[in-house]
Design a protein around this motif. Structure first.
Motif, PDB file in Angstrom:
ATOM      1  N   ASN A  58      69.842   8.655  71.724  1.00  0.00           N
ATOM      2  CA  ASN A  58      70.383   7.452  72.370  1.00  0.00           C
ATOM      3  C   ASN A  58      71.272   6.658  71.419  1.00  0.00           C
ATOM      4  O   ASN A  58      71.658   5.535  71.720  1.00  0.00           O
TER       5      ASN A  58
ATOM      6  N   GLN B 240      65.088  13.053  69.696  1.00  0.00           N
ATOM      7  CA  GLN B 240      63.751  13.155  70.259  1.00  0.00           C
ATOM      8  C   GLN B 240      63.624  14.440  71.064  1.00  0.00           C
ATOM      9  O   GLN B 240      64.483  14.748  71.892  1.00  0.00           O
TER      10      GLN B 240
ATOM     11  N   VAL C 109      62.329  16.100  74.044  1.00  0.00           N
ATOM     12  CA  VAL C 109      61.857  15.529  75.312  1.00  0.00           C
ATOM     13  C   VAL C 109      61.224  16.558  76.235  1.00  0.00           C
ATOM     14  O   VAL C 109      60.831  16.228  77.350  1.00  0.00           O
TER      15      VAL C 109
ATOM     16  N   SER D  89      67.559   7.510  83.626  1.00  0.00           N
ATOM     17  CA  SER D  89      66.296   7.966  83.044  1.00  0.00           C
ATOM     18  C   SER D  89      65.969   9.406  83.405  1.00  0.00           C
ATOM     19  O   SER D  89      64.862   9.882  83.119  1.00  0.00           O
TER      20      SER D  89
ATOM     21  N   GLY E  70      61.873   9.795  83.099  1.00  0.00           N
ATOM     22  CA  GLY E  70      61.475   8.910  82.017  1.00  0.00           C
ATOM     23  C   GLY E  70      62.080   9.327  80.701  1.00  0.00           C
ATOM     24  O   GLY E  70      61.441   9.294  79.645  1.00  0.00           O
TER      25      GLY E  70
ATOM     26  N   GLY F 238      63.447   9.739  77.311  1.00  0.00           N
ATOM     27  CA  GLY F 238      63.347   8.904  76.127  1.00  0.00           C
ATOM     28  C   GLY F 238      62.079   8.085  76.053  1.00  0.00           C
ATOM     29  O   GLY F 238      61.816   7.447  75.025  1.00  0.00           O
ATOM     30  N   SER F 239      61.279   8.096  77.119  1.00  0.00           N
ATOM     31  CA  SER F 239      60.026   7.336  77.114  1.00  0.00           C
ATOM     32  C   SER F 239      58.855   8.249  77.484  1.00  0.00           C
ATOM     33  O   SER F 239      58.214   8.825  76.613  1.00  0.00           O
ATOM     34  N   THR F 240      58.590   8.428  78.784  1.00  0.00           N
ATOM     35  CA  THR F 240      57.470   9.283  79.202  1.00  0.00           C
ATOM     36  C   THR F 240      57.818  10.765  79.144  1.00  0.00           C
ATOM     37  O   THR F 240      56.947  11.611  78.972  1.00  0.00           O
ATOM     38  N   ASN F 241      59.101  11.086  79.325  1.00  0.00           N
ATOM     39  CA  ASN F 241      59.581  12.472  79.251  1.00  0.00           C
ATOM     40  C   ASN F 241      58.719  13.421  80.084  1.00  0.00           C
ATOM     41  O   ASN F 241      58.182  14.414  79.593  1.00  0.00           O
TER      42      ASN F 241
END
Length: 222
Positions: A138, A149, A151, A171, A190, A192-195
């Motif tokens: 990001n 990351q 993912v 997302s 999700g 970058g977060s929950t993936n």
């Protein structure tokens, strides 16, 4: 002699060579990217490096050598351009191709010879790259200092052959594989977060009974 780089000649028994390619327009482009104003082109070419067209058809800028792969051009900040070498190697420029920096992934295991990557058309600071997993950044405008990351984790032991952002849902991303294994496409929610990864089973009558490869993914923009 003739190679995928064109025609070369030696006058000292093979100690040195020089190209005879002036006017020989046979370069194989793996992919092209166009500048936001539509005036310039960034192209990765087989054994002829990454080339940028600045308006002169006979003189392109070779801003990196070797095998050029897929290309990208930041659609918001046009000084950022990207290209790739083989098996997970990437590089970018913050000067429109006048300089270049290596961009290193955490690892490149399982990357195809010409690995897929994509820049987000709506946010040029985001990039996806496929190896045997999908990596997401990001802050890709940081180039050599960009964060990455994982993912997806390793996907079916397969190489990723195509990646895409969903232009309607920041997302969400998608990735395609280089073999079928009943799940040739995945969706990442999700990002970058929950993936959260969902495997999408494709209709074998559509893709055929034999192993194949996803070469591109497009999401309807309307």
């Amino acid at each position: 002699f003739v190679t995928d780089g064109g025609v070369s000649k030696s006058e000292d028994g093979g100690a040195t060579f020089f190209d005879l390619n002036n006017g020989l327009n046979i370069s194989q482009s793996y992919g092209i990217a166009v500048s936001p104003d539509g005036q310039f082109i960034n192209s990765g070419t087989q054994d002829n490096g990454a080339q940028i067209y600045f308006g002169d058809q006979q003189n392109w800028l070779e801003w990196q050598g070797g095998d050029g792969g897929y290309s990208a051009w930041d659609q918001q900040q046009s000084q950022y351009v990207y290209n790739s070498y083989v098996r997970g190697q990437l590089y970018g420029s913050r000067t429109g191709g006048l300089t270049a920096e290596a961009i290193e992934l955490p690892d490149t295991d399982g990357a195809l010879f010409i690995q897929p990557y994509v820049l987000d058309d709506n946010n040029g600071n985001r990039m996806l790259v496929g190896t045997n997993k999908v990596y997401y950044s990001n802050n890709i405008r940081q180039l050599s200092n960009a964060n990455w990351q994982d993912v997806t984790g390793v996907i079916n032991g397969a190489s990723v052959s195509a990646v895409a952002f969903n232009p309607h849902k920041p997302s969400q991303a998608l990735a395609g594989m280089a073999n079928v294994n009943a799940q040739q496409l995945i969706k990442i929610d999700g990002l970058g977060s929950t993936n959260s990864v969902t495997k999408i089973t494709l209709d074998s009558q559509v893709i055929g009974p034999y192993p194949s490869i996803v070469t591109d993914i497009r999401v309807d923009e309307f």
